[in-house]
Enzyme design. Structure first.
Site, PDB file in Angstrom:
ATOM      1  N   SER A 101      51.529 -46.061  21.582  1.00 11.86           N
ATOM      2  CA  SER A 101      52.808 -45.414  21.125  1.00 11.86           C
ATOM      3  C   SER A 101      53.219 -45.602  19.675  1.00 11.86           C
ATOM      4  O   SER A 101      52.672 -46.773  18.931  1.00 11.86           O
ATOM      5  CB  SER A 101      54.023 -45.914  22.072  1.00 11.86           C
ATOM      6  OG  SER A 101      54.348 -47.341  21.638  1.00 11.86           O
ATOM      7  N   LYS A 102      54.006 -44.826  18.964  1.00 10.42           N
ATOM      8  CA  LYS A 102      54.330 -45.074  17.629  1.00 10.42           C
ATOM      9  C   LYS A 102      54.860 -46.208  17.510  1.00 10.42           C
ATOM     10  O   LYS A 102      54.978 -46.569  16.263  1.00 10.42           O
ATOM     11  CB  LYS A 102      55.260 -43.682  17.441  1.00 10.42           C
ATOM     12  CG  LYS A 102      55.268 -43.410  15.892  1.00 10.42           C
ATOM     13  CD  LYS A 102      56.120 -42.077  15.749  1.00 10.42           C
ATOM     14  CE  LYS A 102      57.354 -41.944  14.819  1.00 10.42           C
ATOM     15  NZ  LYS A 102      58.183 -40.777  15.175  1.00 10.42           N
TER      16      LYS A 102
END
Length: 501
Positions: free
Chosen positions: A260-261
RNA sequence: GCCCCCAUCGUCUAGAGGCCCAGGACGCCACCCUUUCAAGGUGGAGAUCAGGGGUUCGAAUCCCCUUGGGGGCACCA
């Protein structure tokens, strides 16, 4: 199983920049198609209008293009016409197709209008959660009478369309996981396929399009594994032949959750901007979740395509290891031709200039001359400024403290620098070559009883301002006689002044 | 909570019953090369193959259970 042409697709949604995971999925689809002589299709899933944007779409297209994952069929872009017999390849331009499919399901009572409001559904979900029950649509609108429907309509409610999930077990043979079974009751109830505003939803469009585009193999991330039964049900309800499915292991954060970012750098463009080259990223991504089964590991896109097979795809998730990517990047940078590397370095130098980290751009000849010494020292293209930026700045400031080698004192350094300056000034008059500079400087060290390394370090710091640089004599040559002497003088001055103060 | 999936060095992986008291790569350590930094070379540490039961003459490999991890359960994709 009937033989049909191999057709695969990557179907990104332009709701964010091209993600590493999407790139990997695209790559595996591409490799699968190339290996088997199939067709690789790009389809834009832009039905989430609120979150989609042209900027994201461009980022995704540019990123795939940059990686070399050219699609055989896809939407029109930048004035270029759509390619392929199933245009358009952008879902918002295919609404008629979905509308027709939805009408069929409705007519056959395989789907029904649902008048529940988002608030009502939310309340239902909350209740289920509180009761520790799995969230599930109650089926409240599944059996409304015509009168009840009319009443809702009279209220002004616009219905969404729900698909009847029915009962039973859905099973399929996943190409990487083998047989997967799921009970339809575990699907969360009848699900919405068309919003109240008339726009279709993912589970529906993906099936309609995969059928329309004659997709033979759906290769996607494992996060879609539990959606697959819904899709299969839809394929059947619509009378379409189901494709084969293959679910790829997820790419993970270091803590083994889905990448994930928040926890990792996920945008492909960011890697490109930092100076990772496409060959390395492709190579790295291919080896995340797949291997040749041999000890080969440095492989080009073409070499990967010649070896790829779904059977060797790993089942478990794979942590994204940036260090290994960097190593591969170095490997690939070293394999580039000097001219190619010069070309690829340009934008990074330009950026260094913009940021004021250097004062001028090197000429092509200057850069080209540096390649032998730079190529094996570059972990990323972005490191170029750090490596040789001192060559392109107007002045360097060598701190007196670092100017003095560990074993030396200020006086010795001063003496050495002055002597070295004279040697360099005398030998470099006609031409200025590394093999003309080294012998006399070594001789100087010998004559004075200095360790050559100490003398070289003092000179290095004086002319570059740093203790780690490419080989000294190559550096002096790159700097040129005048600038070398000038920087030496300046360093001597500063060091002398430091002593007075 | 329910459903599904997964499980070999820190990480990516090889291994598809005996070739494995488990091989390679990244990272780490040491040495060599060397004017620094890299690159390169050599060597090393690092996995009781998650645990427990089976099956078998023999299991990392097959079966079961347990544990652990992950993913999914939207009028997002």
């Amino acid at each position: 199983m009937s033989e049909s042409p191999i057709r695969v697709r990557i179907a990104p949604s332009p709701t964010g920049p091209l993600h590493i995971g999407t790139a990997r999925t695209a790559l595996f689809n591409y490799l699968f198609a190339k290996r088997l002589g199939g067709t690789f299709i790009l389809r834009l899933e832009d039905t989430d209008v609120a979150r989609s944007s042209i900027a994201f779409e461009k980022d995704i297209l540019d990123g795939l293009h940059w990686l070399g994952l050219v699609w055989d069929e896809g939407p029109e872009v930048a004035g270029e016409a759509a390619r392929g017999p199933h245009a358009p390849y952008r879902q918002m331009e295919r609404l008629d197709t979905y509308r027709a499919a939805a009408a069929r399901l409705l007519a056959e009572d395989k789907a029904y209008p649902c008048y529940c409001t988002p608030e009502e559904l939310e309340a239902e979900r909350k209740r289920a959660e509180a009761a520790k029950q799995p969230p599930r649509y109650s089926g409240r609108c599944a059996r409304l009478t015509p009168d009840e429907r009319a009443a809702f309509e009279a209220e002004g409610r616009r219905p969404a369309l729900r698909f009847r999930v029915g009962e039973g077990i859905v099973a399929f043979e996943d190409l990487v996981r083998g047989r997967v079974e799921i009970e339809t009751t575990a699907l969360g109830g009848d699900f919405v396929i068309v919003r109240a505003d008339g726009t279709p939803l993912y589970h529906f469009t993906v099936v309609v399009d995969d059928a329309a585009m004659e997709i033979s193999h759906v290769i996607r991330g494992e996060d879609h594994l539990s959606n697959t039964p819904k899709h299969i049900l839809l394929f059947r309800a619509l009378g379409f032949r189901e494709p084969r499915f293959a679910h790829l292991p997820l790419i993970l954060n270091p803590d083994r959750t889905k990448m994930s970012k928040r926890k990792s750098q996920t945008a492909v463009a960011d890697y490109r901007d930092q100076g990772f080259i496409r060959e390395a990223l492709v190579n790295y991504l291919a080896l995340l979740g797949w291997s040749t089964g041999t000890e080969e590991e440095i492989l080009s896109l073409e070499e990967l395509a010649a070896r790829f097979d779904l059977e060797s795809v790993q089942k478990g998730g794979a942590v994204f290891d940036r260090e290994r990517l960097e190593w591969l990047n170095g490997q690939w940078i070293r394999r580039l031709s000097a001219d190619d590397l010069v070309e690829r370095l340009r934008p990074f130098l330009a950026r260094d200039l913009d940021a004021g980290r250097i004062d001028r751009l090197p000429t092509d000849e200057e850069l080209r001359a540096l390649m032998p010494v730079v190529q094996e020292r570059l972990p990323t293209l972005g490191a170029i400024g750090d490596l040789v930026g001192f060559l392109f700045v107007d002045r360097v400031d060598a701190e007196p403290a670092v100017l003095v080698p560990k074993r030396w004192d200020r006086e010795t350094t001063l003496t050495a620098l002055r002597a070295a300056r004279d040697v360099i000034a005398s030998v470099g008059r006609v031409s200025f070559e590394a093999d003309e500079l080294e012998p006399p400087l070594r001789a100087l060290a010998e004559e004075r009883g200095w360790k050559a390394g100490d003398l070289f370090m003092a000179i290095r710091v004086a002319v570059t301002g740093r203790t780690a640089t490419p080989p000294l004599f190559d550096t002096l040559v790159a700097l040129g006689r005048e600038r070398t002497l000038g920087r030496l003088d300046r360093a001597i001055e500063r060091l002398a002044a430091a002593g007075v103060a």
